[in-house]
Design a protein around this motif. Sequence first.
Motif, mmCIF file in Angstrom:
data_model
loop_
_atom_site.group_PDB
_atom_site.id
_atom_site.type_symbol
_atom_site.label_atom_id
_atom_site.label_comp_id
_atom_site.label_asym_id
_atom_site.label_seq_id
_atom_site.Cartn_x
_atom_site.Cartn_y
_atom_site.Cartn_z
ATOM 1 N N ASP A 99 119.884 8.022 8.946
ATOM 2 C CA ASP A 99 121.272 8.295 9.308
ATOM 3 C C ASP A 99 122.261 7.849 8.241
ATOM 4 N N TYR A 100 121.937 6.735 7.553
ATOM 5 C CA TYR A 100 122.929 6.227 6.617
ATOM 6 C C TYR A 100 123.042 7.104 5.357
ATOM 7 N N LEU A 101 122.176 8.103 5.233
ATOM 8 C CA LEU A 101 122.287 9.045 4.123
ATOM 9 C C LEU A 101 123.245 10.184 4.441
ATOM 10 N N LEU A 102 123.717 10.268 5.695
ATOM 11 C CA LEU A 102 124.507 11.405 6.148
ATOM 12 C C LEU A 102 125.961 11.020 6.372
ATOM 13 N N THR A 103 126.845 11.995 6.199
ATOM 14 C CA THR A 103 128.240 11.821 6.584
ATOM 15 C C THR A 103 128.356 11.978 8.093
ATOM 16 N N VAL A 104 129.534 11.700 8.641
ATOM 17 C CA VAL A 104 129.742 11.830 10.089
ATOM 18 C C VAL A 104 129.491 13.266 10.525
ATOM 19 N N ARG A 105 130.056 14.238 9.768
ATOM 20 C CA ARG A 105 129.843 15.647 10.105
ATOM 21 C C ARG A 105 128.362 15.994 10.085
ATOM 22 N N MET A 144 123.206 17.451 12.527
ATOM 23 C CA MET A 144 121.770 17.211 12.640
ATOM 24 C C MET A 144 121.359 16.884 14.068
ATOM 25 N N ASN A 145 122.224 16.220 14.823
ATOM 26 C CA ASN A 145 121.923 15.984 16.237
ATOM 27 C C ASN A 145 121.845 17.302 16.992
ATOM 28 N N ALA A 146 122.806 18.198 16.705
ATOM 29 C CA ALA A 146 122.784 19.520 17.335
ATOM 30 C C ALA A 146 121.568 20.313 16.850
ATOM 31 N N TYR A 147 121.262 20.195 15.574
ATOM 32 C CA TYR A 147 120.099 20.888 14.995
ATOM 33 C C TYR A 147 118.809 20.474 15.704
ATOM 34 N N ASN A 148 118.648 19.182 15.929
ATOM 35 C CA ASN A 148 117.438 18.688 16.587
ATOM 36 C C ASN A 148 117.348 19.170 18.029
#
Length: 660
Positions: A597-603, A608-612
Motif C-alpha cells: 500500500d505504501y507504494l500507492l497514492t490515495v487515488r 486498486m481496492n475497486a479493482y480487487n
Amino acid sequence: MLGLKTHIDPKKLTLMGAIISLGIAFGDIGTSPLYVMKAIVNARKESGTLNPIFLEGALSCIIWTLTLQTTIKYVIISLRAHNKGEGGILALFSLVKNLKRGWLYIIAIIGAAALIADGVITPSLTVMSAIEGLEIYNPNTPVVTITLIILTGIFTIQQFGTNNIGKFFGPVMALWFLMLGVLGVIHIFDYPLILKSFNPYYAVRLIITSPSIIVILGAVFLSTTGAEALYSDLGHCGTKNIRVSWTFAKTCLILNYLGQGAWLVTNYHKVFDGENPFFAMMPEWFVLPAVLMATAAAIIASQSLITGSFTIFSEAMSLNLWPLQEIDYPTGVKGQMYIPKINWGLLVFCFFVVLYFQESGKMEAAYGLSITVTMLMTTLLLIFYLFKQRVNKLLILLFALVYLSLELGFFSANVIKFFDGGWITVFLGGFIGISMYAWYNGRMIKTKFIKFVKLENYISTIQDMKLDETIPKYATNLAYFSRSKDPSEIESKIIYSIIRAQPKRADHYFILNIVNHEDPYTYEYKIDEILPGTIYRIHFILGFKVDRLINDYFQQVLNDMIDEGIIPDRSSHPSLRAHNIPPDLKYVVIDNVYINDYLLTVREKIVMNAYNFVRKMGSNDFTAFGLVPHNVVVESAPLLYNPVRVHKIKQVGYNRFGED
C-alpha cells in the motif's frame, strides 16, 4: 448476434438479409409503439384533453426525432463509422483510441455501461407492455407473474443457444411491422388531418408553446431508443441490409403512430382511464392475436438486447475494460456467445425492475435516461472520428451543434425522472461504469509496478537447466502467459517461476502472448524462436470478436510445429515414446500479485481496492482461456524483486548453539 450470421453476408444486399435484419436490428425500436403514445398521453393528463393541435405537435416530434436521430445520425452517418464491418460504441472507440486523447476511454465506458443498463430495462418494459394487453379481457390478469415467467424462459434458453428459433425472428418481425402499418392506415382515416404532422412546424410550435414540453419530450424520446442497438448490430446485418429494412420499418412505425394519434382525437377519454391506445384502438376480437404478436416481438427485442450485452462485455474484455470471464458458444455458430455470469446477473436485475415498478408505465422513467447517455457518448466519439477522417470542420461543427443540442435536450427531459425510477439505471450503469474504470486503471497501475527483464539474459541458465538431469523434469512442453509488448522482454515473475520458485526443467518452453487487434475477426499467430529447440514465443493476434480459446489455438500451433518437424510428435520418455504417446503439456498461470500500500497514492489505493472487488466477478485465467484444470498450475510470485526499504535492519546479536 442471434445465431443468424451464417445466413447473412453483411457485404451484400439480399431480400433474406433485409428480412433477417428486421429480427436482429429492429426488435427494440420496433416495439416502441407499445408504450410511446401511452407515455405521451400520461404526460398530457393534467390538461384533461388531447386536442388535435397537441397530437399533431407530438406526432411531428416523433416523426422528426426518428428522422434526425435514427435515420440521419445512425442509419446514414454512424453506419459509416465501422471497424471492419463491426458497429457499436466500443467498436467506434477502437477507431479513435489511438488519437492522443487519453480520456476517450472514459466516454466509451460511460456509453457502454449505460447501454448495458438499457439491456435490463428493455426486456422488462417490452414484455410487461405486451402482457398488459390482456387486461382488456381480464383486469385481474397477473401481469407481473406472467412477465417474470417469460423473462425466466428468455434468460434460461440462452445457455442452449437460439440458432434453431433465431431463423424465425426476421419473418416474425416482418409480420409485426406489417401489422403496425395496417392498423395505423385503418385509423388514419378517423382523422386524415393528422397527416399534417409531417410538417416540422407543428413540432416547433409544440416545443415553444407547451408548458410541459420537457415531460412530453421525455415520452417522445422513447420512440428512438432502439437506434443505438441498431448501430451495435451492424456486424451481423451489414449496412445495406439495415438501410433497406429501416425504410420499411420506419414507414410502418410512423403509420402506426399516426393511426394511434388519429384514434386518440375522439377516443382520448378511454386512455385517460388507463387503457393503452395501442391495444385500445383494435377491434376486440383482434386484441388476443395482437397480444401474442406483441409478446413475440417483445421476446425478440429482449433477445437482441441480451445477446447485445454479451457482445459488449466480450468486446470490453478484449479492450481490457472488463475482467476475463468464461464464454460459452452453445451452437458453434460464429458470433453467438453465452456468458453465464452476465446472463444470470441481468435476470436478477430484470426481476428487481419488474417487482419494483409493477407497471410498464412506471418503467418509462427509468428507460429513457440510460439510452440518452449512450447516445451522447456516441455523438462525442463520432465527432472525434469525423476529425480523424478529415471531414470538413464546418460540417463537424454543424453535426456537433445539432446532435449535442438535440440529445442534451432529451437528456434534460429524462433526467427529471431520476427520482421516479431513473435512479435504477443510473445505479446499474454507474456500477458497471465504475467497475470498468477500476479494472482499466487497476491494470495500468499493476503494469507500472511489473518488472520486465531481457529474456536473453536468462537463455544460458535455462539451457543449462534443460541439460541438468539432477533437476526432475517438470514437463515436456511448458507454457506461460505473458503480457509484454516488447518481444525481447518477459515478466520477471516468469523467470522467478522457472528458476527460483521451483526449478522447472522442460524440453520446450513456450511464452504465450495475446495481441488484441483492431480488426474484429483477425485470427492469426506467429512464432519467435528464442533458443532453437528450447524457447519459443507464440503471438496470438486476435480481433476483439474472436473467441479467446487459447488452449485450442495452442494445440493447433503445436500440431503445426510437429508437422514442420520443429518439435517431436512423441513423448521424450522412452517407454512412452515406444507406444507413440504424444508429449505432455503443462501451463503455469502466475496469479495473486500483491502491491504494498505504501507504494500507492490515495487515488491508486482506491482504484486498486475497486479493482480487487471487480476481479472477483471475473473467471480464472485458465477458465477464460479455455484451459482445463488437469494440466494447469496456478502459482504466486512477488511483483517486485528490488527491495523497497532503503534502511537496512540492524543486527543486534547472533547466538550459536551451545554458547551462553
